[in-house]
Design a protein around this motif. Structure first.
Motif, PDB file in Angstrom:
ATOM      1  N   HIS A 199       0.852  -1.190   0.000  1.00 18.30           N
ATOM      2  CA  HIS A 199       0.000   0.000   0.000  1.00 18.30           C
ATOM      3  C   HIS A 199       0.889   1.241   0.000  1.00 18.30           C
ATOM      4  O   HIS A 199       1.921   1.272   0.672  1.00 18.30           O
ATOM      5  CB  HIS A 199      -0.918   0.003   1.222  1.00 18.30           C
ATOM      6  CG  HIS A 199      -2.049  -0.972   1.100  1.00 18.30           C
ATOM      7  ND1 HIS A 199      -3.372  -0.600   1.106  1.00 18.30           N
ATOM      8  CD2 HIS A 199      -2.057  -2.323   0.946  1.00 18.30           C
ATOM      9  CE1 HIS A 199      -4.145  -1.663   0.971  1.00 18.30           C
ATOM     10  NE2 HIS A 199      -3.365  -2.716   0.880  1.00 18.30           N
ATOM     11  N   VAL A 200       0.485   2.239  -0.767  1.00 11.97           N
ATOM     12  CA  VAL A 200       1.329   3.412  -0.978  1.00 11.97           C
ATOM     13  C   VAL A 200       0.503   4.689  -0.885  1.00 11.97           C
ATOM     14  O   VAL A 200      -0.732   4.665  -0.961  1.00 11.97           O
ATOM     15  CB  VAL A 200       2.010   3.356  -2.372  1.00 11.97           C
ATOM     16  CG1 VAL A 200       2.922   2.148  -2.480  1.00 11.97           C
ATOM     17  CG2 VAL A 200       0.965   3.342  -3.484  1.00 11.97           C
ATOM     18  N   ASP A 201       1.214   5.794  -0.726  1.00  9.68           N
ATOM     19  CA  ASP A 201       0.655   7.127  -0.942  1.00  9.68           C
ATOM     20  C   ASP A 201       1.140   7.606  -2.316  1.00  9.68           C
ATOM     21  O   ASP A 201       2.244   7.256  -2.751  1.00  9.68           O
ATOM     22  CB  ASP A 201       1.128   8.106   0.134  1.00  9.68           C
ATOM     23  CG  ASP A 201       0.599   7.744   1.517  1.00  9.68           C
ATOM     24  OD1 ASP A 201      -0.381   6.979   1.590  1.00  9.68           O
ATOM     25  OD2 ASP A 201       1.190   8.215   2.499  1.00  9.68           O
ATOM     26  N   VAL A 202       0.318   8.385  -2.993  1.00 14.21           N
ATOM     27  CA  VAL A 202       0.668   8.910  -4.306  1.00 14.21           C
ATOM     28  C   VAL A 202       0.991  10.392  -4.167  1.00 14.21           C
ATOM     29  O   VAL A 202       0.176  11.173  -3.662  1.00 14.21           O
ATOM     30  CB  VAL A 202      -0.471   8.707  -5.316  1.00 14.21           C
ATOM     31  CG1 VAL A 202      -0.071   9.255  -6.685  1.00 14.21           C
ATOM     32  CG2 VAL A 202      -0.839   7.230  -5.417  1.00 14.21           C
ATOM     33  N   ILE A 203       2.188  10.770  -4.590  1.00 18.29           N
ATOM     34  CA  ILE A 203       2.666  12.144  -4.474  1.00 18.29           C
ATOM     35  C   ILE A 203       2.745  12.767  -5.862  1.00 18.29           C
ATOM     36  O   ILE A 203       3.302  12.170  -6.792  1.00 18.29           O
ATOM     37  CB  ILE A 203       4.042  12.191  -3.790  1.00 18.29           C
ATOM     38  CG1 ILE A 203       3.950  11.552  -2.395  1.00 18.29           C
ATOM     39  CG2 ILE A 203       4.565  13.614  -3.698  1.00 18.29           C
ATOM     40  CD1 ILE A 203       5.287  11.304  -1.753  1.00 18.29           C
ATOM     41  N   HIS A 204       2.188  13.956  -5.989  1.00 18.09           N
ATOM     42  CA  HIS A 204       2.175  14.677  -7.267  1.00 18.09           C
ATOM     43  C   HIS A 204       3.163  15.833  -7.203  1.00 18.09           C
ATOM     44  O   HIS A 204       3.093  16.673  -6.299  1.00 18.09           O
ATOM     45  CB  HIS A 204       0.753  15.204  -7.545  1.00 18.09           C
ATOM     46  CG  HIS A 204       0.623  15.897  -8.860  1.00 18.09           C
ATOM     47  ND1 HIS A 204      -0.224  16.962  -9.064  1.00 18.09           N
ATOM     48  CD2 HIS A 204       1.239  15.677 -10.061  1.00 18.09           C
ATOM     49  CE1 HIS A 204      -0.142  17.363 -10.319  1.00 18.09           C
ATOM     50  NE2 HIS A 204       0.746  16.597 -10.942  1.00 18.09           N
TER      51      HIS A 204
ATOM     52  N   ASN B 103      -2.895   5.477   1.013  1.00 19.30           N
ATOM     53  CA  ASN B 103      -3.218   4.076   1.302  1.00 19.30           C
ATOM     54  C   ASN B 103      -3.936   3.378   0.150  1.00 19.30           C
ATOM     55  O   ASN B 103      -4.993   2.778   0.327  1.00 19.30           O
ATOM     56  CB  ASN B 103      -4.068   3.976   2.576  1.00 19.30           C
ATOM     57  CG  ASN B 103      -3.986   2.597   3.213  1.00 19.30           C
ATOM     58  OD1 ASN B 103      -3.149   1.787   2.856  1.00 19.30           O
ATOM     59  ND2 ASN B 103      -4.872   2.346   4.163  1.00 19.30           N
ATOM     60  N   VAL B 104      -3.362   3.445  -1.035  1.00 14.16           N
ATOM     61  CA  VAL B 104      -3.935   2.728  -2.168  1.00 14.16           C
ATOM     62  C   VAL B 104      -3.103   1.471  -2.422  1.00 14.16           C
ATOM     63  O   VAL B 104      -1.892   1.433  -2.161  1.00 14.16           O
ATOM     64  CB  VAL B 104      -3.995   3.601  -3.442  1.00 14.16           C
ATOM     65  CG1 VAL B 104      -4.904   4.784  -3.221  1.00 14.16           C
ATOM     66  CG2 VAL B 104      -2.607   4.057  -3.864  1.00 14.16           C
TER      67      VAL B 104
ATOM     68  N   MET C 221       3.411  -1.600   6.961  1.00 11.55           N
ATOM     69  CA  MET C 221       2.408  -2.665   6.922  1.00 11.55           C
ATOM     70  C   MET C 221       1.326  -2.435   7.968  1.00 11.55           C
ATOM     71  O   MET C 221       0.156  -2.748   7.747  1.00 11.55           O
ATOM     72  CB  MET C 221       3.071  -4.027   7.148  1.00 11.55           C
ATOM     73  CG  MET C 221       3.959  -4.480   6.011  1.00 11.55           C
ATOM     74  SD  MET C 221       4.617  -6.149   6.237  1.00 11.55           S
ATOM     75  CE  MET C 221       3.116  -7.110   6.171  1.00 11.55           C
ATOM     76  N   SER C 222       1.685  -1.875   9.125  1.00 12.11           N
ATOM     77  CA  SER C 222       0.679  -1.607  10.153  1.00 12.11           C
ATOM     78  C   SER C 222      -0.279  -0.516   9.714  1.00 12.11           C
ATOM     79  O   SER C 222      -1.472  -0.545  10.040  1.00 12.11           O
ATOM     80  CB  SER C 222       1.364  -1.206  11.464  1.00 12.11           C
ATOM     81  OG  SER C 222       2.160  -0.042  11.277  1.00 12.11           O
ATOM     82  N   ASP C 223       0.209   0.462   8.929  1.00 12.19           N
ATOM     83  CA  ASP C 223      -0.680   1.498   8.394  1.00 12.19           C
ATOM     84  C   ASP C 223      -1.546   0.949   7.281  1.00 12.19           C
ATOM     85  O   ASP C 223      -2.706   1.330   7.120  1.00 12.19           O
ATOM     86  CB  ASP C 223       0.136   2.671   7.853  1.00 12.19           C
ATOM     87  CG  ASP C 223       0.855   3.420   8.958  1.00 12.19           C
ATOM     88  OD1 ASP C 223       0.427   3.312  10.116  1.00 12.19           O
ATOM     89  OD2 ASP C 223       1.851   4.092   8.662  1.00 12.19           O
ATOM     90  N   SER C 224      -1.003   0.032   6.492  1.00 16.23           N
ATOM     91  CA  SER C 224      -1.720  -0.488   5.340  1.00 16.23           C
ATOM     92  C   SER C 224      -2.919  -1.317   5.741  1.00 16.23           C
ATOM     93  O   SER C 224      -3.882  -1.451   4.989  1.00 16.23           O
ATOM     94  CB  SER C 224      -0.783  -1.345   4.484  1.00 16.23           C
ATOM     95  OG  SER C 224       0.330  -0.591   4.073  1.00 16.23           O
ATOM     96  N   SER C 225      -2.884  -1.902   6.951  1.00 17.22           N
ATOM     97  CA  SER C 225      -3.978  -2.770   7.369  1.00 17.22           C
ATOM     98  C   SER C 225      -5.210  -1.997   7.784  1.00 17.22           C
ATOM     99  O   SER C 225      -6.293  -2.550   7.891  1.00 17.22           O
ATOM    100  CB  SER C 225      -3.531  -3.654   8.542  1.00 17.22           C
ATOM    101  OG  SER C 225      -3.180  -2.848   9.657  1.00 17.22           O
TER     102      SER C 225
ATOM    103  N   GLY D 263      -8.443   6.481   0.811  1.00 11.05           N
ATOM    104  CA  GLY D 263      -7.518   6.647  -0.302  1.00 11.05           C
ATOM    105  C   GLY D 263      -7.321   8.094  -0.687  1.00 11.05           C
ATOM    106  O   GLY D 263      -6.334   8.435  -1.312  1.00 11.05           O
ATOM    107  N   ASP D 264      -8.243   8.979  -0.343  1.00 10.76           N
ATOM    108  CA  ASP D 264      -8.086  10.390  -0.676  1.00 10.76           C
ATOM    109  C   ASP D 264      -7.232  11.065   0.375  1.00 10.76           C
ATOM    110  O   ASP D 264      -7.308  10.774   1.553  1.00 10.76           O
ATOM    111  CB  ASP D 264      -9.448  11.078  -0.728  1.00 10.76           C
ATOM    112  CG  ASP D 264     -10.299  10.537  -1.865  1.00 10.76           C
ATOM    113  OD1 ASP D 264      -9.712  10.177  -2.895  1.00 10.76           O
ATOM    114  OD2 ASP D 264     -11.523  10.466  -1.705  1.00 10.76           O
ATOM    115  N   ALA D 265      -6.414  12.009  -0.050  1.00 10.33           N
ATOM    116  CA  ALA D 265      -5.576  12.733   0.888  1.00 10.33           C
ATOM    117  C   ALA D 265      -6.460  13.531   1.835  1.00 10.33           C
ATOM    118  O   ALA D 265      -7.315  14.295   1.408  1.00 10.33           O
ATOM    119  CB  ALA D 265      -4.638  13.673   0.136  1.00 10.33           C
TER     120      ALA D 265
END
Length: 266
Positions: A153-158, A182-183, A234-238, A243-245
């Motif tokens: 799971h990731v954050d997307v940075i623009h 968290n996508v 991994m603890s944040d991903s669970s 998904g939105d900032a």
């Protein structure tokens, strides 16, 4: 002499007749003993079944499938029989389940999807979600040094150029902001997570699991800037996340010189 001889012969005849009747009236021989022979066991086939409940969208792992004895010629149509497919358990490891399989239920080929085949990616997606690929650097510059793998799971940075910022501080006006949190990463390049195997690291794109609204954000952001992925713990991903900032700004679109760019009202 004749009389005596006749008496002796008569006595002998009477004795013989008596012995004959005694023999007839004696104990009879026992009846023959009948031995019951059990019927041979019915011929059986080995049918491939689910070894445990396998939910929709799961990949088949070692131990998920097993062979089950089934009356010969009584197996359900199109089921997988060991005599015809002895290596089926190993063959299906890593395949995707298209519909829920209950423990002991026969397995059918049309309920599984082979990696790389049409429909595989669509079957990975939960209802209402979409898959979108974004461009990344094969060297890992935008994917945490290539440590982001399918299933993470990731954050997307623009990162983009903001003319207002450039005029305000006199710099180049480059700005970075997290637009999604968290996508789930579905694939890196053409590598998809497989049980027991590490995906090949690297690729020129990353496929993300997004909502329809997030798809619009990603497509616009990619057109007017660069996207990078930030690996989450991994603890944040669970934890469940939209998904939105979760920023306090309101997003809107600015068109400068005919080119749309994301803007924010602070």
């Amino acid at each position: 002499m004749k009389t005596a001889r006749l008496v002796i012969l008569g006595s002998a005849a009477l004795a013989g007749v008596g012995a004959f009747f005694m023999f007839l009236s004696g104990p009879k021989s026992p009846a023959p003993i009948k031995i019951a022979v059990p019927a041979p066991p019915p011929a059986m086939d080995q049918v491939l079944v689910a070894g445990q409940d396998i939910p929709f969208g799961n990949m088949i792992e070692q131990g998920d499938l097993r062979w089950q004895s089934w009356p010969k010629n009584g197996a359900p149509p199109d089921s997988i029989v060991q005599a015809k497919d002895p290596g089926a358990i190993n063959e299906f490891t890593g395949w995707l389940v298209r519909s829920h399989l209950s423990e002991g239920e026969p397995v059918y080929r049309d309920r599984l999807i082979q990696p790389g085949k049409a429909g595989f990616m669509a079957a990975l997606l939960p209802s209402g979600m979409r898959a979108v690929a974004i461009a990344i650097e094969p060297q890992g510059g935008t994917t945490a040094g290539n440590f982001i793998l399918p299933g993470d799971h990731v954050d997307v940075i623009h990162t983009f150029k903001d003319d207002d910022v450039a005029r305000a501080d006199g710099g180049d006006g480059m700005v970075s902001e997290t637009i999604l949190h968290n996508v789930r990463v579905l694939a890196i390049g053409e590598s998809i997570q497989k049980p027991g195997k590490e995906p090949v690291i690297g690729g020129s794109n990353a496929t993300l699991e997004l909502t329809p609204r997030q798809v619009e954000q990603i497509i616009l952001a990619q057109r007017v800037g660069q996207l990078s992925l930030s690996l989450r713990s991994m603890s944040d991903s669970s934890t469940t996340a939209s998904g939105d900032a979760p920023d306090k700004d309101t997003n809107y679109t600015i068109v400068r010189f005919g080119i749309p760019a994301p803007g924010r009202v602070r």
